[in-house]
Design a protein around this motif. Structure first.
Motif, PDB file in Angstrom:
ATOM      1  N   GLU A 122       0.830  -1.132  -0.067  1.00 36.76           N
ATOM      2  CA  GLU A 122      -0.165  -0.043  -0.068  1.00 36.76           C
ATOM      3  C   GLU A 122       0.916   1.206  -0.007  1.00 36.76           C
ATOM      4  O   GLU A 122       0.582   2.269  -0.468  1.00 36.76           O
ATOM      5  N   ARG A 126       1.161   4.213  -2.842  1.00 32.55           N
ATOM      6  CA  ARG A 126       1.059   5.730  -2.603  1.00 32.55           C
ATOM      7  C   ARG A 126       2.210   6.555  -3.023  1.00 32.55           C
ATOM      8  O   ARG A 126       2.071   7.673  -3.365  1.00 32.55           O
ATOM      9  N   THR A 283      -3.198   3.029  22.329  1.00 29.34           N
ATOM     10  CA  THR A 283      -2.680   4.432  21.743  1.00 29.34           C
ATOM     11  C   THR A 283      -3.641   5.410  21.817  1.00 29.34           C
ATOM     12  O   THR A 283      -4.885   5.072  22.155  1.00 29.34           O
ATOM     13  N   CYS A 285      -5.092   6.734  19.668  1.00 32.98           N
ATOM     14  CA  CYS A 285      -6.169   6.741  18.646  1.00 32.98           C
ATOM     15  C   CYS A 285      -6.957   5.503  18.817  1.00 32.98           C
ATOM     16  O   CYS A 285      -7.887   5.109  18.043  1.00 32.98           O
ATOM     17  N   HIS A 287      -6.498   2.027  19.429  1.00 27.43           N
ATOM     18  CA  HIS A 287      -5.935   0.719  19.226  1.00 27.43           C
ATOM     19  C   HIS A 287      -5.233  -0.050  20.156  1.00 27.43           C
ATOM     20  O   HIS A 287      -4.470   0.721  20.968  1.00 27.43           O
ATOM     21  N   GLU A 303       4.312   6.017  15.821  1.00 29.35           N
ATOM     22  CA  GLU A 303       3.028   6.301  15.376  1.00 29.35           C
ATOM     23  C   GLU A 303       2.320   5.062  15.519  1.00 29.35           C
ATOM     24  O   GLU A 303       2.941   3.743  15.664  1.00 29.35           O
ATOM     25  N   CYS A 304       1.113   4.893  14.998  1.00 30.40           N
ATOM     26  CA  CYS A 304       0.221   3.586  15.603  1.00 30.40           C
ATOM     27  C   CYS A 304       0.423   2.790  14.264  1.00 30.40           C
ATOM     28  O   CYS A 304       0.386   3.198  13.003  1.00 30.40           O
ATOM     29  N   LEU A 306      -1.325   0.721  12.932  1.00 33.66           N
ATOM     30  CA  LEU A 306      -2.698   0.487  12.213  1.00 33.66           C
ATOM     31  C   LEU A 306      -3.066   1.532  11.375  1.00 33.66           C
ATOM     32  O   LEU A 306      -3.306   1.736  10.009  1.00 33.66           O
ATOM     33  N   CYS A 307      -3.377   2.622  12.098  1.00 29.13           N
ATOM     34  CA  CYS A 307      -3.892   3.910  11.260  1.00 29.13           C
ATOM     35  C   CYS A 307      -2.760   5.014  11.121  1.00 29.13           C
ATOM     36  O   CYS A 307      -3.064   6.195  10.356  1.00 29.13           O
ATOM     37  N   ARG A 308      -1.314   4.546  11.479  1.00 28.95           N
ATOM     38  CA  ARG A 308      -0.409   5.649  11.408  1.00 28.95           C
ATOM     39  C   ARG A 308      -0.544   6.926  11.910  1.00 28.95           C
ATOM     40  O   ARG A 308       0.131   8.078  11.248  1.00 28.95           O
ATOM     41  N   GLU A 309      -1.098   6.987  12.849  1.00 28.22           N
ATOM     42  CA  GLU A 309      -1.414   8.346  13.659  1.00 28.22           C
ATOM     43  C   GLU A 309      -0.084   8.338  14.401  1.00 28.22           C
ATOM     44  O   GLU A 309       0.192   7.593  15.031  1.00 28.22           O
ATOM     45  N   LYS A 310       0.400   9.874  14.153  1.00 27.44           N
ATOM     46  CA  LYS A 310       1.758  10.097  15.029  1.00 27.44           C
ATOM     47  C   LYS A 310       1.412  10.285  16.639  1.00 27.44           C
ATOM     48  O   LYS A 310       0.120  11.055  16.831  1.00 27.44           O
TER      49      LYS A 310
END
Length: 323
Positions: A122, A126, A283, A285, A287, A303-304, A306-310
């Motif tokens: 993925e 991108r 986290t 977010c 998870h 970062e997460c 799963l969702c890549r949130e910092k």
């Protein structure tokens, strides 16, 4: 009357003045590109616009054989190692190449390598969709071919390589600045590579010796600070390796009880270790992961998964009495 070598204060003031005018030129070029091409294309080409701005600044000054605005401001001129003539065109071209293009190329290569080591299919899609510049595509292909030769275990082992390279470059830059404070020879590594020095054309300065002594003292303090920083980073690295070994030992010794009956609900699994979640940790977010897994993950990238949130590692929440 022989010209005296430029001291540290003059070189630093000249560099700051050049950086100020380079920033003005960059901002004007960015505003023009954003108004003509739009914000989306400007974000894709921002680094290239800044590179062209720097090449234009040094092309109109150093490459053309003139002083930069910072050099003219403090009254210094470039000379070759003999200190009897101005640098040749080859030396000036080498300086501009090392000062403007090499940092840009190194940044692009490290980003492509980091994306290939940490990203999956993925992430590759991108990257293919974003940016259409030929050099970036060539660097991405080179990184893909290099990483493709590695096994999955080797790829995970090489993931911290980009961080190590970045930290090494930062330490090298600090070491070079400390050497400059002591010897007052080259303020930029690009000028050291090209062998370009400076002479002062405004006449002798009565405070020159005191200025050099003050900067030598600053250089010694910088060396001491660099040694302390290096020892702290090495100690942190040893602690991380010890924690990783203890975590692997804990995972190998932890009991795994099979389900007593079919009616017993299956325990939740951690997506990082694919085992029953132990010491559940949340986290920001929302998870859930094992404490050991997400703590080890944050050592390489905060970062997460799963969702890549910092997020910052101290924002992890250990859930007590959570089944």
């Amino acid at each position: 009357m022989p010209l005296a070598p430029a001291n540290q204060a003059q070189l630093i003031r000249s560099s700051q003045k050049d950086e100020f005018y380079r920033s003005l030129l960059r901002n004007s070029a960015n505003e023009a590109c954003q108004s003509v091409a739009g914000s989306k294309h400007w974000l894709d080409w921002r680094r290239e616009v800044e590179l062209l701005s720097d090449l234009a600044y040094y092309g109109l000054t150093t490459l053309s054989g003139y002083q930069t605005l910072g050099e003219e401001y403090v009254g210094i001129v470039q000379v070759d190692p003999s200190r009897r003539q101005i640098p040749s065109r080859a030396r000036r071209c080498l300086f501009v190449l090392c000062h403007a293009f090499v940092p840009y190329l190194l940044e692009k290569a490290l980003v492509c390598l980091e994306n290939e080591l940490e990203g999956g299919p993925e992430a590759r899609r991108r990257q293919a969709a974003s940016g259409a510049w030929s050099l970036e595509r060539w660097l991405r292909r080179a990184a893909q071919s290099a990483v493709g030769l590695l096994t999955e275990r080797q790829r995970k082992a090489c993931q911290p390589a980009v961080f190590v390279i970045q930290q090494s470059l930062a330490l090298l830059h600090r070491l070079h600045v400390a050497l400059f404070y002591v010897s007052s020879s080259f303020y930029h590594m690009s000028k050291r590579a090209a062998g370009i020095g400076y002479l002062c054309v405004t006449g002798p300065n009565a405070d020159d010796s005191s200025i050099r002594r003050s900067y030598r003292l600053l250089g010694c303090v910088s060396f001491l600070q660099l040694l302390v920083t290096l020892s702290l980073q090495l100690n942190n690295l040893r602690q991380r390796q010890r924690a990783r070994q203890e975590w692997q030992l804990y995972r190998s010794l932890s009991p795994r009880h099979p389900a007593s009956s079919a009616s017993t609900p299956r325990p939740a699994r951690c997506i990082l270790c694919l085992e029953a979640r132990r010491n559940s940790t949340c986290t920001p977010c929302g998870h859930l992961f094992c404490w050991e897994c997400i703590a080890e993950w944050c050592n390489t990238k905060a970062e997460c998964p799963l969702c890549r949130e910092k997020f910052l590692p101290h924002r992890l929440v250990f859930l007590r009495n959570y089944s």
